[in-house]
Design a protein around this motif. Sequence first.
Motif, PDB file in Angstrom:
ATOM      1  N   LEU A 129      -6.847 -28.035  59.807  1.00  0.00           N
ATOM      2  CA  LEU A 129      -6.948 -27.667  58.222  1.00  0.00           C
ATOM      3  C   LEU A 129      -5.970 -28.121  57.382  1.00  0.00           C
ATOM      4  O   LEU A 129      -6.218 -28.757  56.308  1.00  0.00           O
ATOM      5  CB  LEU A 129      -7.099 -26.388  58.298  1.00  0.00           C
ATOM      6  N   PHE A 130      -4.687 -28.040  57.774  1.00  0.00           N
ATOM      7  CA  PHE A 130      -3.761 -28.583  57.044  1.00  0.00           C
ATOM      8  C   PHE A 130      -3.508 -29.895  56.794  1.00  0.00           C
ATOM      9  O   PHE A 130      -3.312 -30.594  55.963  1.00  0.00           O
ATOM     10  CB  PHE A 130      -2.365 -28.025  57.620  1.00  0.00           C
ATOM     11  N   GLY A 131      -3.586 -30.803  57.979  1.00  0.00           N
ATOM     12  CA  GLY A 131      -3.412 -32.145  57.878  1.00  0.00           C
ATOM     13  C   GLY A 131      -1.884 -32.428  57.702  1.00  0.00           C
ATOM     14  O   GLY A 131      -1.463 -33.260  58.691  1.00  0.00           O
ATOM     15  N   SER A 132      -1.193 -31.816  56.913  1.00  0.00           N
ATOM     16  CA  SER A 132       0.216 -31.942  56.521  1.00  0.00           C
ATOM     17  C   SER A 132       1.226 -31.114  57.728  1.00  0.00           C
ATOM     18  O   SER A 132       2.231 -31.315  57.893  1.00  0.00           O
ATOM     19  CB  SER A 132       0.658 -31.875  55.334  1.00  0.00           C
ATOM     20  N   ILE A 133       0.571 -30.167  58.086  1.00  0.00           N
ATOM     21  CA  ILE A 133       1.270 -29.148  59.193  1.00  0.00           C
ATOM     22  C   ILE A 133       1.276 -29.941  60.549  1.00  0.00           C
ATOM     23  O   ILE A 133      -0.163 -29.872  61.132  1.00  0.00           O
ATOM     24  CB  ILE A 133       0.770 -28.126  59.033  1.00  0.00           C
ATOM     25  N   THR A 134       2.230 -30.229  61.167  1.00  0.00           N
ATOM     26  CA  THR A 134       2.110 -30.945  62.352  1.00  0.00           C
ATOM     27  C   THR A 134       2.552 -29.621  63.490  1.00  0.00           C
ATOM     28  O   THR A 134       2.216 -30.086  64.731  1.00  0.00           O
ATOM     29  CB  THR A 134       3.115 -32.028  62.822  1.00  0.00           C
ATOM     30  N   ALA A 135       3.198 -28.633  63.229  1.00  0.00           N
ATOM     31  CA  ALA A 135       3.397 -27.617  64.091  1.00  0.00           C
ATOM     32  C   ALA A 135       3.372 -26.195  63.585  1.00  0.00           C
ATOM     33  O   ALA A 135       3.815 -26.239  62.363  1.00  0.00           O
ATOM     34  CB  ALA A 135       4.701 -27.865  64.966  1.00  0.00           C
ATOM     35  N   CYS A 136       3.078 -25.171  64.044  1.00  0.00           N
ATOM     36  CA  CYS A 136       3.015 -23.695  63.392  1.00  0.00           C
ATOM     37  C   CYS A 136       3.159 -22.727  64.631  1.00  0.00           C
ATOM     38  O   CYS A 136       2.179 -22.793  65.376  1.00  0.00           O
ATOM     39  CB  CYS A 136       1.672 -23.659  62.622  1.00  0.00           C
TER      40      CYS A 136
ATOM     41  N   THR B  86      11.001 -28.424  58.738  1.00  0.00           N
ATOM     42  CA  THR B  86      10.690 -27.531  59.258  1.00  0.00           C
ATOM     43  C   THR B  86      11.346 -25.946  58.369  1.00  0.00           C
ATOM     44  O   THR B  86      12.598 -26.230  58.313  1.00  0.00           O
ATOM     45  CB  THR B  86      11.038 -27.437  60.744  1.00  0.00           C
ATOM     46  N   TYR B  87      10.720 -24.771  58.579  1.00  0.00           N
ATOM     47  CA  TYR B  87      11.174 -23.900  57.829  1.00  0.00           C
ATOM     48  C   TYR B  87      10.444 -22.576  58.459  1.00  0.00           C
ATOM     49  O   TYR B  87       9.381 -22.550  58.886  1.00  0.00           O
ATOM     50  CB  TYR B  87      11.069 -23.831  56.286  1.00  0.00           C
ATOM     51  N   PRO B  88      10.993 -21.416  58.209  1.00  0.00           N
ATOM     52  CA  PRO B  88      10.335 -20.083  58.733  1.00  0.00           C
ATOM     53  C   PRO B  88       9.341 -19.534  57.790  1.00  0.00           C
ATOM     54  O   PRO B  88       9.295 -19.741  56.403  1.00  0.00           O
ATOM     55  CB  PRO B  88      11.380 -19.096  58.861  1.00  0.00           C
ATOM     56  N   LYS B  89       8.373 -18.937  58.255  1.00  0.00           N
ATOM     57  CA  LYS B  89       7.214 -18.502  57.422  1.00  0.00           C
ATOM     58  C   LYS B  89       7.545 -17.383  56.567  1.00  0.00           C
ATOM     59  O   LYS B  89       7.064 -17.129  55.636  1.00  0.00           O
ATOM     60  CB  LYS B  89       5.839 -18.208  58.372  1.00  0.00           C
ATOM     61  N   GLU B  90       8.551 -16.626  57.268  1.00  0.00           N
ATOM     62  CA  GLU B  90       8.942 -15.441  56.515  1.00  0.00           C
ATOM     63  C   GLU B  90      10.311 -14.827  56.738  1.00  0.00           C
ATOM     64  O   GLU B  90      11.170 -15.528  57.948  1.00  0.00           O
ATOM     65  CB  GLU B  90       8.134 -14.169  57.213  1.00  0.00           C
ATOM     66  N   ILE B  91      10.954 -14.515  55.726  1.00  0.00           N
ATOM     67  CA  ILE B  91      12.515 -13.921  55.732  1.00  0.00           C
ATOM     68  C   ILE B  91      12.502 -12.636  55.746  1.00  0.00           C
ATOM     69  O   ILE B  91      12.034 -12.107  54.526  1.00  0.00           O
ATOM     70  CB  ILE B  91      13.348 -14.619  54.703  1.00  0.00           C
TER      71      ILE B  91
ATOM     72  N   GLY C 120       5.822 -25.600  51.296  1.00  0.00           N
ATOM     73  CA  GLY C 120       4.804 -24.828  51.694  1.00  0.00           C
ATOM     74  C   GLY C 120       4.921 -23.386  51.411  1.00  0.00           C
ATOM     75  O   GLY C 120       6.153 -23.117  50.693  1.00  0.00           O
ATOM     76  N   TYR C 121       4.281 -22.487  51.576  1.00  0.00           N
ATOM     77  CA  TYR C 121       4.240 -21.069  51.039  1.00  0.00           C
ATOM     78  C   TYR C 121       5.380 -20.343  52.288  1.00  0.00           C
ATOM     79  O   TYR C 121       5.300 -20.709  53.357  1.00  0.00           O
ATOM     80  CB  TYR C 121       3.210 -20.221  51.019  1.00  0.00           C
ATOM     81  N   ILE C 122       6.287 -19.479  51.667  1.00  0.00           N
ATOM     82  CA  ILE C 122       7.008 -18.523  52.444  1.00  0.00           C
ATOM     83  C   ILE C 122       7.140 -17.334  52.213  1.00  0.00           C
ATOM     84  O   ILE C 122       6.984 -17.160  50.855  1.00  0.00           O
ATOM     85  CB  ILE C 122       8.535 -19.180  52.515  1.00  0.00           C
TER      86      ILE C 122
ATOM     87  N   ILE D 147       2.908 -13.887  55.455  1.00  0.00           N
ATOM     88  CA  ILE D 147       1.861 -14.730  54.994  1.00  0.00           C
ATOM     89  C   ILE D 147       0.931 -15.183  56.023  1.00  0.00           C
ATOM     90  O   ILE D 147       1.459 -15.520  57.104  1.00  0.00           O
ATOM     91  CB  ILE D 147       2.320 -15.752  53.971  1.00  0.00           C
ATOM     92  N   ASP D 148      -0.151 -15.299  55.745  1.00  0.00           N
ATOM     93  CA  ASP D 148      -1.261 -15.856  56.684  1.00  0.00           C
ATOM     94  C   ASP D 148      -1.375 -17.424  56.555  1.00  0.00           C
ATOM     95  O   ASP D 148      -1.685 -17.936  57.581  1.00  0.00           O
ATOM     96  CB  ASP D 148      -2.490 -15.114  56.614  1.00  0.00           C
ATOM     97  N   ASP D 149      -1.338 -17.745  55.564  1.00  0.00           N
ATOM     98  CA  ASP D 149      -1.376 -19.365  55.183  1.00  0.00           C
ATOM     99  C   ASP D 149      -0.407 -20.073  54.491  1.00  0.00           C
ATOM    100  O   ASP D 149      -0.069 -19.371  53.175  1.00  0.00           O
ATOM    101  CB  ASP D 149      -2.680 -19.447  54.341  1.00  0.00           C
ATOM    102  N   ALA D 150       0.400 -20.937  54.987  1.00  0.00           N
ATOM    103  CA  ALA D 150       1.307 -21.554  54.383  1.00  0.00           C
ATOM    104  C   ALA D 150       1.056 -22.952  53.639  1.00  0.00           C
ATOM    105  O   ALA D 150       1.785 -23.566  53.213  1.00  0.00           O
ATOM    106  CB  ALA D 150       2.407 -22.061  55.499  1.00  0.00           C
ATOM    107  N   ARG D 151      -0.379 -23.168  53.668  1.00  0.00           N
ATOM    108  CA  ARG D 151      -0.834 -24.462  53.202  1.00  0.00           C
ATOM    109  C   ARG D 151      -0.638 -24.323  51.774  1.00  0.00           C
ATOM    110  O   ARG D 151      -0.950 -23.465  50.974  1.00  0.00           O
ATOM    111  CB  ARG D 151      -2.365 -24.389  53.374  1.00  0.00           C
ATOM    112  N   LEU D 152      -0.521 -25.609  51.247  1.00  0.00           N
ATOM    113  CA  LEU D 152      -0.288 -25.884  49.592  1.00  0.00           C
ATOM    114  C   LEU D 152      -1.715 -26.444  49.231  1.00  0.00           C
ATOM    115  O   LEU D 152      -2.127 -27.519  50.088  1.00  0.00           O
ATOM    116  CB  LEU D 152       0.778 -26.775  49.439  1.00  0.00           C
ATOM    117  N   ASP D 153      -2.280 -26.451  48.088  1.00  0.00           N
ATOM    118  CA  ASP D 153      -3.198 -26.954  47.748  1.00  0.00           C
ATOM    119  C   ASP D 153      -2.827 -28.305  47.266  1.00  0.00           C
ATOM    120  O   ASP D 153      -2.133 -28.619  46.222  1.00  0.00           O
ATOM    121  CB  ASP D 153      -4.063 -26.264  46.538  1.00  0.00           C
TER     122      ASP D 153
END
Length: 533
Positions: free
Chosen positions: A13-20, A375-380, A501-503, A509-515
């Motif tokens: 879905l992301f295309g730009s996300i290579t690992a999650c 690379t970054y964490p989805k949540e702090i 991306g979203y953090i 957060i469930d979805d880190a994708r940016l539009d």
Amino acid sequence: MKSIIRNISLLLLFGSITACSEKNVTVSYQEYPNAFRNPMKGFREFFAPGIDRVREEYPYPYGSITKEYMQWNMIEDDPNDGVDKIIAYSNHRWKGVEDMNVKVIPRVFLVWLEPWHGGKPKNPDNPDDLVGWHWPKGIAQEKGPYKQRANSVAAYVEEKDKNTPITGGYFDPSFPERVEKLVEKLGQAWDNDPRVAYVEMGIIGEWGEHHDPDLSTYWAPHDEPDHVVNRTWIPGMEKILGDAFAKAFKNKKVMVRYAYEFKDYEFGIYWDSWSQPQEIVRGYEEMKKLGDRWKTQPIGGEITWNWGDLARFKYFEEVVADKDTREYVMEQIRNLHCNHLGGITWADFNDPEFQKNAEILQKAMGYRFVINEFTYPKEIKGQENLSVSFSVVNTGSSPFYYNWPVEIALLDPVSHQKVWGKVLEDVDISEWMPGDNWSVNENTYQTAPETYHVQKNIPIDASIAKGKYILALTVLDPAGMQPSLRFANENYFEGGYHPMGYIGINEPIDDARLDPNSFFDIQSDKSLKYQIK
């Protein structure tokens, strides 16, 4: 199993996300395909003050630096004139450049064109006119044996005057001391001026190009077969200038005209005859001898198309439209690690064909930083640190010559305004080098550019409201600490930030994708500026 399926789905879905994973996100955005404006690189502009009309579309699509010829007697006429006069005239000539995110390359000069080469006096109705002679008070008028050849810009000396020196001007006994004192003032005025990109030494010779007279006898003079002391060259002036500029400018990069001079100094070069076959030995080959000088000092100049083999072209558009000439310029840009080139002042950037050709050269000149992966964490949570890592490669021809700060930031998800930011310590972007050893046949560097890896564990040293944010990266101009230098990636917001991306801050957060539709075209952004204090 659900986690594996979820990660595969995100990748698709992301295309730009290579690992999650449950904790981290790794993104990889596309390289921005086109050329664009970036500080202190690429095509360099020039406008003759009071003569050239600065067009409404200025700055040009690629213009981030402009040349300013500064007449000596306008910045210092009396030897007792202070630094304030230099600053005042600089303010007059450079007014508003900071609002356009444009930097200046100043060059002090005395003579536009000597009378024996057809030089004409300054226009009295234009106090800023560059044409003519701009000697300050206290320097005796030049007197010498040169005479202009009929129907030519060349000069000659009669046999009876073959050893006659020039008196006055550059050869006035007081001139060396005046030079030293002026350069000291220039350093005080410009070495910490955020408007200044680099400083071209200038001063000596027509247009400040270190010829007529020369600074050494390394190369034959223009109008005579052999050198004559105190006429074709100035003994000792090379060291006077070298010492003065090295002492006065500790922050700004200094550039000189010829690579075979100032061997005892670490100066950059402004070669004002790029791609001229007549200048291959004197210019190109001598610059190649400098080795790795380009890694710390800028190499630039201009494509001068009104003489030599390039005189067959009437406009700059024709120069770059010619396939052989364009490829020849490209070869020199890559081999000499060119940072910037002038010659485009009157070019028509509304011409689609010229835009296409100019873009090829703009992308090659200077630096071009591409983020390969982030690379970054989805949540702090709570007092956790923000751990980020990213890799950058420089696909351009030169480094960026100053260590500007890299900032990581949290942006409001709606307004895209910065909520929090932190400068990354021990990240020196001036060390991000391009490749080397250009292959014309393969159209690539044989020594590939290094991939630079940055990994930081950053404390959140401020109270940030719980919620969802956008994590972003930028490079700040120290003059105001505002976003300025951009990476060559498509993920970009107007105002200078590259969103990753979203953090979540204390919120999952469930979805880190940016539009991708929220991204802004880098080349279209004219909102960037810096501050003068």
